[in-house]
Design an enzyme around this catalytic site. Structure first.
Site, short mmCIF file in Angstrom:
data_model
loop_
_atom_site.label_atom_id
_atom_site.label_comp_id
_atom_site.label_asym_id
_atom_site.label_seq_id
_atom_site.Cartn_x
_atom_site.Cartn_y
_atom_site.Cartn_z
N CYS A 12 0.83 -1.21 0.00
CA CYS A 12 0.00 0.00 0.00
C CYS A 12 0.87 1.26 0.00
O CYS A 12 0.37 2.36 -0.25
CB CYS A 12 -0.94 0.01 1.20
N ASP A 22 2.27 2.66 2.54
CA ASP A 22 2.18 3.45 3.77
C ASP A 22 3.44 3.29 4.62
O ASP A 22 4.07 2.23 4.63
CB ASP A 22 0.95 3.02 4.58
N CYS A 47 -2.87 5.40 5.72
CA CYS A 47 -4.33 5.39 5.75
C CYS A 47 -4.85 5.68 7.15
O CYS A 47 -4.10 5.70 8.13
CB CYS A 47 -4.84 4.04 5.28
N CYS A 61 -2.58 -2.78 8.68
CA CYS A 61 -2.23 -1.44 9.14
C CYS A 61 -1.75 -1.49 10.60
O CYS A 61 -0.82 -0.78 10.99
CB CYS A 61 -3.43 -0.50 9.02
FE1 FES Z 1 -1.64 0.19 4.25
FE2 FES Z 1 -3.41 0.97 5.97
S1 FES Z 1 -3.72 0.60 3.86
S2 FES Z 1 -1.30 0.74 6.29
#
Ligand code: FES
Length: 146
Positions: free
Chosen positions: A35, A37, A60, A104
């Site tokens: 993702c 992040d 996110c 996450c």
């Molecule tokens: Fe990747 Fe939340 S979508 S940390």
């Protein structure tokens, strides 16, 4: 049922312990390659106690809520307790996360672990390597400071 619990929304809208610690004793930065992040955790350590903790998360809402809750759970606690914090415990403390958002909370567990390892490494403190498995191998993540 709403997708996100009230606690998730609360920690997302009013995240606790956001920021950086300039003279941190340990810094942990992790990312999720899928993702994109990134989460960074700063620890101030007094003896064996986490006297302060701050985070910066480029990610996110669930990642922000997880970082916020995780910092609350380890603040003022001994390192040994912080090392035991699992992503499941973070998610439970948030009254749950949707299944596809559990990763996450994994970032929070990993970032704390990485920050403690950084502290141990910087201070030449011996530790059991088994405590710090490297789940993703060597990945390059860069997080820009302001
Ligand atoms: Fe990747 Fe939340 S979508 S940390």
């Amino acid at each position: 049922m709403a997708l996100y619990s009230e606690k998730v929304m609360d920690h997302f809208n009013n995240p606790r312990n956001v920021g950086i610690i300039e003279d941190a004793d340990g810094i942990g930065e992790v990312g999720n390659a899928k993702c994109g992040d990134i989460m960074k955790i700063y620890l101030k350590i007094d003896g064996d106690i986490i006297s302060d903790v701050k985070f910066k998360t480029f990610g996110c809402g669930s990642a922000i809520a997880s970082s916020s809750m995780a910092t609350e759970l380890i603040k003022g606690k001994p390192l040994s307790q912080a090392l035991e914090l699992t992503n499941k415990a973070v998610a439970e403390a948030l009254d749950g996360l949707p299944a596809h958002k559990m990763h996450c909370s994994v970032l929070a567990e990993e970032a704390i672990r990485a920050a403690i390892k950084d502290y141990y490494d910087k201070n030449g403190i011996e530790y059991d390597k088994i405590l710090f498995p490297d789940p993703h191998g060597e990945e390059e993540h860069h997080f820009e400071e302001d």
